[in-house]
Design an enzyme around this catalytic site. Structure first.
Site, PDB file in Angstrom:
ATOM      1  NE  ARG A 187      -6.312  -1.037   4.067  1.00 27.28           N
ATOM      2  CZ  ARG A 187      -7.078  -1.749   4.868  1.00 27.28           C
ATOM      3  NH1 ARG A 187      -8.063  -2.472   4.373  1.00 27.28           N
ATOM      4  NH2 ARG A 187      -6.863  -1.736   6.153  1.00 27.28           N
ATOM      5  CD  GLU A 207      -2.786   0.590   2.556  1.00 30.32           C
ATOM      6  OE1 GLU A 207      -4.010   0.502   2.440  1.00 30.32           O
ATOM      7  OE2 GLU A 207      -2.205   0.457   3.637  1.00 30.32           O
TER       8      GLU A 207
HETATM    9  N1  DCP Z   1      -6.340   4.202   5.504  1.00 29.51           N
HETATM   10  C1  DCP Z   1      -7.511   4.942   5.379  1.00 29.51           C
HETATM   11  N2  DCP Z   1      -8.285   4.788   4.278  1.00 29.51           N
HETATM   12  C2  DCP Z   1      -7.960   3.902   3.314  1.00 29.51           C
HETATM   13  C3  DCP Z   1      -6.800   3.114   3.425  1.00 29.51           C
HETATM   14  C4  DCP Z   1      -6.011   3.282   4.560  1.00 29.51           C
HETATM   15  O1  DCP Z   1      -7.820   5.748   6.256  1.00 29.51           O
HETATM   16  N3  DCP Z   1      -8.733   3.808   2.246  1.00 29.51           N
HETATM   17  C5  DCP Z   1      -5.444   4.443   6.660  1.00 29.51           C
HETATM   18  C6  DCP Z   1      -5.601   3.487   7.800  1.00 29.51           C
HETATM   19  C7  DCP Z   1      -4.228   3.441   8.406  1.00 29.51           C
HETATM   20  C8  DCP Z   1      -3.279   3.703   7.251  1.00 29.51           C
HETATM   21  O2  DCP Z   1      -4.088   4.319   6.227  1.00 29.51           O
HETATM   22  O3  DCP Z   1      -4.071   4.471   9.362  1.00 29.51           O
HETATM   23  C9  DCP Z   1      -2.606   2.438   6.740  1.00 29.51           C
HETATM   24  O4  DCP Z   1      -3.645   1.555   6.420  1.00 29.51           O
HETATM   25  P1  DCP Z   1      -3.710  -0.018   6.419  1.00 29.51           P
HETATM   26  O5  DCP Z   1      -4.569  -0.584   7.470  1.00 29.51           O
HETATM   27  O6  DCP Z   1      -4.193  -0.350   5.080  1.00 29.51           O
HETATM   28  O7  DCP Z   1      -2.222  -0.510   6.543  1.00 29.51           O
HETATM   29  P2  DCP Z   1      -1.480  -1.069   7.785  1.00 29.51           P
HETATM   30  O8  DCP Z   1      -0.044  -0.663   7.639  1.00 29.51           O
HETATM   31  O9  DCP Z   1      -2.174  -0.653   9.028  1.00 29.51           O
HETATM   32  O10 DCP Z   1      -1.635  -2.605   7.547  1.00 29.51           O
HETATM   33  P3  DCP Z   1      -1.147  -3.818   8.445  1.00 29.51           P
HETATM   34  O11 DCP Z   1      -0.899  -3.356   9.832  1.00 29.51           O
HETATM   35  O12 DCP Z   1      -2.271  -4.798   8.340  1.00 29.51           O
HETATM   36  O13 DCP Z   1       0.108  -4.298   7.789  1.00 29.51           O
END
Ligand code: DCP
Length: 230
Positions: A104, A51
């Site tokens: 995602r 992402e």
């Molecule tokens: N986010 C958001 N809206 C989206 C996609 C992401 O607000 N459409 C935000 C949520 C988190 C940040 O972006 O604060 C990163 O999102 P992810 O949950 O997709 O990624 P992570 O790094 O948290 O994933 P993981 O911990 O599962 O590896």
């Protein structure tokens, strides 16, 4: 077609692998998507598109993720329209290897995140309407197909613990209720399948487990994940 070929176990694996296949990895914030993707990054036939969170934190010098969490009414549209753009770029990016794995998708951005902001009063109706129009147009006009969704299903409490541990400064403002609401939206979309269309078969992995147990599941389900034999 490509999906049928991947599902057809009578075709030997190397030949099946020559067909292109796209996997979207979904789940709540902090559920462990990066761990999953890092694991499959080692497969030689798989390309992984993480992402673009770093680019969201620096759009020509602006941290749109931080802005959204600080004042969602004002900045959610700014942030989510940029997310939509970067997701679309990943969807249409030319695939070189047999399997393309995305962290995602444009679908969870719309059906979970944008929906969550709007439904909880953090995004004005007019902003939601504009994003919805863009989304509908992109669905019609662009190639955003996905062949398999891997849902890393974790409780909001587990996600909260992991978010605290990794300590990303922008997420210090995320309350448990936010994760609970996002969890419900993921469940409605991918498990109950009542609220929004599901663009591909769903493979569910219970992601509350510790890392070593989870990696065992990754290994056991490897063929299904990389071939779509759900
Ligand atoms: N986010 C958001 N809206 C989206 C996609 C992401 O607000 N459409 C935000 C949520 C988190 C940040 O972006 O604060 C990163 O999102 P992810 O949950 O997709 O990624 P992570 O790094 O948290 O994933 P993981 O911990 O599962 O590896």
């Amino acid at each position: 077609n490509a999906v049928e070929c991947y599902n057809d176990v009578s075709i030997p694996w190397p030949r099946r692998a020559k067909k292109k296949f796209t996997v979207a990895v979904e789940g709540n914030i902090g559920c462990g998507k990066s761990t999953f993707l890092n694991y499959f990054m080692k497969s030689s036939n798989t390309e992984v598109l993480m992402e673009p969170v770093n680019s969201w934190k620096s759009v020509q010098g602006h941290n749109t993720l931080e802005l959204m969490y600080k004042d969602s009414q004002r900045w959610s549209l700014t942030f989510q329209s940029y997310v939509q753009l970067t997701m679309l770029q990943n969807h249409v990016k030319k695939q070189r290897k047999a399997v393309k794995m995305m962290e995602r998708s444009i679908y969870s951005a719309k059906y979970c995140f944008v929906e969550n902001l709007y439904k909880n009063g953090m995004m004005p109706g007019v902003d939601y309407a504009v994003l919805s129009e863009w989304f509908a147009w992109m669905q019609k006009s662009c190639n955003i197909g996905v062949d398999l969704i891997v849902y890393l299903r974790a409780t909001p409490e587990t996600c909260m613990d992991r978010i605290r541990q990794r300590n990303r400064k922008e997420e210090s403002l995320v309350p448990l209720e936010y994760l609970e609401s996002l969890h419900e939206l993921h469940e409605d979309w991918l498990i109950h399948q009542t609220k929004f269309p599901v663009p591909a078969p769903v493979l569910v992995l219970e992601a509350d487990k510790g890392l070593s147990d989870l990696q065992l599941d990754f290994e056991t389900r490897r063929e299904e994940i990389l071939c779509g034999n759900v």
